[in-house]
Design an enzyme around this catalytic site. Structure first.
Site, short mmCIF file in Angstrom:
data_model
loop_
_atom_site.label_atom_id
_atom_site.label_comp_id
_atom_site.label_asym_id
_atom_site.label_seq_id
_atom_site.Cartn_x
_atom_site.Cartn_y
_atom_site.Cartn_z
N GLY A 54 0.84 -1.19 0.00
CA GLY A 54 0.00 0.00 0.00
C GLY A 54 0.87 1.24 0.00
O GLY A 54 2.00 1.23 -0.48
N CYS A 55 0.36 2.28 0.55
CA CYS A 55 1.07 3.56 0.60
C CYS A 55 2.44 3.39 1.24
O CYS A 55 2.56 2.91 2.36
CB CYS A 55 0.24 4.57 1.39
SG CYS A 55 1.06 6.14 1.62
N PHE A 56 3.48 3.81 0.54
CA PHE A 56 4.82 3.62 1.09
C PHE A 56 5.07 4.46 2.34
O PHE A 56 5.93 4.13 3.14
CB PHE A 56 5.93 3.81 0.06
CG PHE A 56 5.90 5.05 -0.80
CD1 PHE A 56 5.40 6.27 -0.37
CD2 PHE A 56 6.42 4.99 -2.09
CE1 PHE A 56 5.41 7.39 -1.18
CE2 PHE A 56 6.45 6.10 -2.92
CZ PHE A 56 5.94 7.31 -2.45
N ASP B 128 -6.09 2.99 0.21
CA ASP B 128 -5.31 3.18 -1.01
C ASP B 128 -5.66 2.09 -2.00
O ASP B 128 -5.37 0.91 -1.78
CB ASP B 128 -3.81 3.14 -0.69
CG ASP B 128 -3.42 4.24 0.29
OD1 ASP B 128 -3.82 5.39 0.05
OD2 ASP B 128 -2.73 3.94 1.27
#
Length: 178
Positions: free
Chosen positions: A13-15, A92
């Site tokens: 997902g979102c880093f 996300d």
């Protein structure tokens, strides 16, 4: 790379949300937010967000294998993700947020596959484990504003965590299963 340095690449997902859980562990030298798995060299955040590159947001972890093993990193990875959601993580959505363990060699592949099989057999999740294990491709560091985001923008980072990730982690990984 020295004998006391190795790398791992994980997409979950979102880093922004994948840095702190690794960076705060002993043996971790550096965690870099970036992009991998696609076909466009040196992509930008905007290109990846528009699904123009085939890349997914990921973190590259540089670690000392004499202090923390790749196997331990894979176990930490699972506990940051929803391994049953192939098309994103939490709020996300899209292929650029898909969960992937990117492996650099047969040893990492074997460790990741054994760990995934153990998770599948654990019964922890009713749905299938869909996180993929794929060969590592070139990793491109993200723009500087995305590095160590949780430190630079703690308020926005907390909002990102509130998008379902933190609650999922507590409910699925930290609470004892009934």
């Amino acid at each position: 790379m020295s004998e006391h340095e190795d790398t791992a690449i994980f997409a979950g997902g979102c880093f922004w949300c994948m840095v702190e859980p690794f960076e705060t562990r002993p043996g971790i030298k550096k965690v870099i937010s970036g992009y991998t798995g696609g076909f466009v060299p040196n992509p930008t955040y905007e290109q990846v967000s528009r699904h123009e590159t085939g890349h997914t947001e990921a973190v590259q972890i540089i670690f000392d294998p004499t202090i923390i093993s790749y196997k331990e990193l894979v176990e930490i990875y699972w506990q940051q993700t929803d391994p049953t959601d192939a098309m994103g993580q939490f709020q996300d959505r899209g292929d650029n947020y898909r969960p992937v363990i990117f492996v650099k060699d047969d040893n990492q592949r074997q460790i990741a596959e054994v760990s995934k099989k153990r998770l599948e057999e654990s019964g922890k999740f009713l749905e299938p484990i869909v996180t993929t294990i794929e060969p590592a491709k070139p990793f491109y560091p993200a723009e500087e504003e995305h590095q160590q985001f949780y430190r630079k923008n703690p308020r926005r980072y907390k909002m990102e965590e509130a998008g379902g990730r933190k609650e999922f982690i507590v409910n699925h990984w930290q609470k004892p299963q009934q």
